[in-house]
Structure formats: C-alpha cells, structure tokens
Design an enzyme around this catalytic site. Structure first.
Site, PDB file in Angstrom:
ATOM      1  CG  ASP A 209      -6.839  39.376  22.275  1.00 53.99           C
ATOM      2  OD1 ASP A 209      -5.908  38.882  23.182  1.00 53.99           O
ATOM      3  OD2 ASP A 209      -7.731  38.432  23.414  1.00 53.99           O
ATOM      4  CG  HIS A 251      -4.431  37.480  26.283  1.00 52.68           C
ATOM      5  ND1 HIS A 251      -5.294  37.542  25.578  1.00 52.68           N
ATOM      6  CD2 HIS A 251      -4.628  36.897  27.173  1.00 52.68           C
ATOM      7  CE1 HIS A 251      -6.551  37.566  26.728  1.00 52.68           C
ATOM      8  NE2 HIS A 251      -5.938  37.278  27.212  1.00 52.68           N
ATOM      9  CB  SER A 431      -9.331  36.480  28.811  1.00 55.42           C
ATOM     10  OG  SER A 431      -9.016  37.429  28.833  1.00 55.42           O
TER      11      SER A 431
END
Length: 483
Positions: A209, A251, A431
C-alpha cells in the site's frame, strides 16, 4: 530507458500448485516453498550480466559468468566514448548521476551509470526486472532470451481503488477515546474470537500500500517490518530501503489499522510486514514496484524463523478496467498475465492473497480481483447493505467478488500532526473491506495454523453469512465472518 519484467513463458502458462504436502504419518509439513521452480528463470540474470548490465540483486552482486569480463570491458570502453549529435557535438550518454538536480516539474528520471542497463533477479516470484539504457543492448537481450521469456513492458499504472466519500461530514476523530465501543458487530465473530484469545498471534500479514505510520497509537506498540520501494526499485542506483514505517497519504495506515490495529483491528496480534509501493501524490504504482514489494514479502516470509508460519497478503490495488490511453491491448494483457503469475506465486508459497474488488460499481471487474487465484472482496455497510460503489461482475466463469466485507464508514487510523496528535477517520471502499477480510483470514490461520492457504479460503467461503439478493450487485458467498 526502457523497463521490462522478464517472466518465463512456462511460468505464465502453468497453473499454480499447492506447495505443502502431508507426510506418511499424516502430519502437516508447511515450510514456505515456491513449488513451481523453473530452471529457465536463472537464464535471464546470467544473460543480462554477460551483456554488461549491472546487478542490483541483493544481498550482493551475482557471480560473474564465463566471458563476462571481456563484455564488461567492451561495454565500459564503448560508454566512455561520448557519442556525436547531428551536428557533431558530443553528447553525454550516461544520463543523470548523483550530482544532477532535476528541475522543478521535470520528469523523474533514474540515476544511471555508464553501464548499458541494470537488472534485479527476483527468484521467489521467478522473474527478472531489466532496465535497458541502450536500444542495441535490449535488441541483443531479446535475441537471446525472447524464446523462453515474455518481455513485459512496465508501462501500465496500477493504483488503489478510487477514493469514495464516507458519507459523513465534520472534523476527523482525534484519538482512541473518540470511539467509545469497539465497532465490529457481534455477528462477524471478531469479538468472540478476541474473547477466546484468538487475535492473530503467530500469523504474518503482508500489506502492499502507501505505507504505514509506525508511530501512530494503533501501531506503535509493535515492531513493523517495513520496506520503502522506490520509484526505481530494481536499479542499483535507487535501491529499496528497510526503514521505520511512514505514510504520507494515510491510506495504508488506515488499511493496516483495520486489519491489525492494536486497539481497533480485526487481528491485532499479527506480525505486520508492510511495503510502501504506491505514491501518495498520484496513488499509482507500477508492475515493477509491486513485483519488488512482493519479492520482499516472500523473502521475509521465507526466512528460517518464518518458513513454517501461516501468512496472508492484502492488496488494495489493481489495474484499470481497460487499457489506459496510449497503452496497447497487447501490452496491457501482458501486464495482466505477469500480475496473475505473481499472485500464483503467493499461493505456491502457502500465502493467501486477499484483494479489493474495486470501487467502480456493478458490472465492472478489475484485476487482480478477477484472477481465480485471488480472494476478491466487495463492500457492505454495517447493516449488510451492499455499497453502491462495490465492483462486481463476471469474467467467463469467474464471478467477482468471492466474499464481502465491511467497507462503508469504517473507523481506523490515518495520520499524525507535527505535534504528534493522532487522527482516526472513517473511510469507505473495497480498500477497507479487503483488510477486514484479511484480518478474518488471519484469525482462522491463528486458530488452525496447519491449514493451507486454499483451505483457509474455502473455510471463509463456507462460513460466510448469506446476504439478501441484490438486483444490481453480485455478493459472492456473502459476508465474511469468523466462526
């Protein structure tokens, strides 16, 4: 410079096989193994080394092969002579070096040396990443390798599924006290697992990620193995680095918090292995960076102290649904085949790949979620309603997603301010659903570490809670839960 991932054709064309096998006594033997060993894979680094390309293979340079010395001397002599331009002017063929400062806004270019190219051999995924600085060298390499290898151009961008509005307004939550009760509903089995002491201990969880903030309160109590995969990870001039975890985007920190946050995570006691492969500015990455991150994960998982431990990998990223502008369908399909081969290598190594389905809505299927080797995850809210953005569809006989996870307004860690004030935020997307399912998989692997990756996948699908039929979305086997 042209970059290619060199993958043996037999590797792409061969189906995955499960590595672990039972003994005659009926006991499980689960050493980490890449069951598909292709002897031809070693031909690429040997050939490229003989052509004078510089090795970036860790832990050190590959041994020289017969005849390499003469070729290296010839390559150095050739590169030492500056070429002439159209009007007879000398042109420096070396490219950027450590003293070359890029102008603001200029295209980022790899710092190169005098050699005709560089390469990194990645034996655990059975591929070699090659960078050619000269067309002549590339042509020569193709002549010697193209019969056995696919030259896959690293030109198609990958990214995590596009951001989705969480449906809430106002300031972000500050600190752990902003959530009075744990969020995971009783029906998902997470509270029950934790009450029974099943919290992911002994399981390795890999995440590709944007990174992770290792000093956020959700993660500071553990040691996180972290690798920053640079823009040119397979070059000796721009090496990847193992450092303390950081995340300019947030994120990755959110994903890690859902799966493994020590206060709010599904499996808070897993060992985290995080590779930062996505740029925070563009939320994009490349096949080469994902390959480097996956090779690093498998290298960590295969260490002697880890070789018998169960593992899960979360990939909240993927290729676009169609070839981007300027990318031919042939090159796009080659990239897809290479990514599928890497997902197969995870299964070969007894690692379960959990993949976000995408946020493009019904009748859309992205990759790697569409690969049969992936456990593809769609999103529902905490009332079991399918999220409107959750991708679903069919590719041949393959139905996506396989299973659903909580992916709407999910609370998790994001970032810290300069004064060390930690923030938590609600985000939505597949996600978020994927790391929830990755955490569920880690709980199953914690309770029964002798199960193979495919057996854990089957267990998740068999225990899923059926959802009400949707007129627009496919929901696979239902909501993933721990039972």
């Amino acid at each position: 410079m042209k970059s290619y991932l060199l993958v043996p054709k037999e590797s792409i064309e061969t189906d995955a096989r499960v590595g672990p096998r039972g003994t005659e006594q009926g006991e499980r033997v689960l050493p980490r193994t890449t069951a598909l060993r292709f002897a031809v894979a070693n031909k690429a680094p040997d050939t490229l080394s003989a052509l004078g390309l510089r090795s970036a293979t860790l832990p050190g340079l590959r041994p020289q092969v017969s005849g390499q010395e003469d070729r290296l001397r010839a390559a150095k002599a050739k590169s030492a002579k500056p070429a002439k331009g159209a009007k007879g002017k000398r042109i420096d063929m070396k490219g950027a070096d450590s003293s070359t400062m890029p102008m603001p806004g200029a295209t980022v270019a790899e710092q190169t040396g005098a050699e005709p190219g560089s390469y990194r051999f990645m034996p655990l995924i059975g591929a070699t990443m090659a960078h050619f600085y000269e067309d002549a060298t590339e042509k020569q390499a193709r002549g010697e390798l193209e019969r056995d290898f696919e030259f896959i151009p690293d030109v198609v961008p990958l990214s995590f599924p596009g951001p989705v509005s969480a449906g809430q307004t106002g300031p972000r939550n500050r600190g752990m006290s902003s959530l009075a009760e744990r969020e995971w509903p009783e029906e998902c089995g997470v509270p029950l697992a934790h009450a029974q002491g099943i919290r992911g201990a002994g399981v390795m969880l890999g995440i590709l990620d944007t990174g992770v903030d290792a000093d956020h309160p959700e993660h500071a109590a553990r040691v996180i193995q972290f690798r920053y995969v640079s823009l040119f990870p397979n070059s000796p001039h721009n090496p990847a680095r193992d450092i303390r975890g950081f995340d300019p985007d947030g994120h990755g920190t959110h994903v890690c918090g859902i799966a493994a946050g020590v206060h709010h995570g599904v499996a808070p006691e897993v060992d985290l292995y995080v590779a930062s492969v996505i740029e925070s500015e563009t939320i994009r990455t490349s096949l080469g960076r994902v390959a480097a991150g996956m090779e690093w994960l498998l290298h960590q998982f295969s260490r002697p102290e880890n070789s018998t431990r169960p593992a899960v990998v979360n990939l909240s990223l993927g290729f676009p649904l169609n070839p981007p502008p300027g990318i031919s369908e042939a090159d796009y399909n080659l990239n897809l085949r290479a990514l599928q081969t890497m997902i197969r290598r995870l299964l070969d190594s007894n690692v379960l790949p959990v993949v976000a389905a995408g946020n493009s809505g019904p009748d859309t299927v992205g990759y790697p979620a569409a690969f049969p080797e992936s456990l593809a995850v769609g999103a529902v809210d905490f009332e079991r309603n399918v999220a409107t953005f959750s991708a679903s569809g069919a590719v041949g006989r393959r139905i996506v997603p396989d299973v659903m996870g909580y992916g709407v307004n999910v609370y998790s860690s994001t970032e810290r301010r300069c004064n060390n004030q930690a923030f938590y935020e609600r985000m939505s997307g597949t996600s978020m659903a994927a790391p929830y399912v990755a955490g569920i998989a880690a709980l199953y692997r914690c309770r029964a570490p002798d199960l193979t990756a495919l057996e854990v996948r089957d267990l998740i699908l068999a225990n899923a809670v059926k959802l009400a039929r949707s007129g627009t979305h496919r929901t696979g086997k239902g909501l993933a839960v721990f039972r």
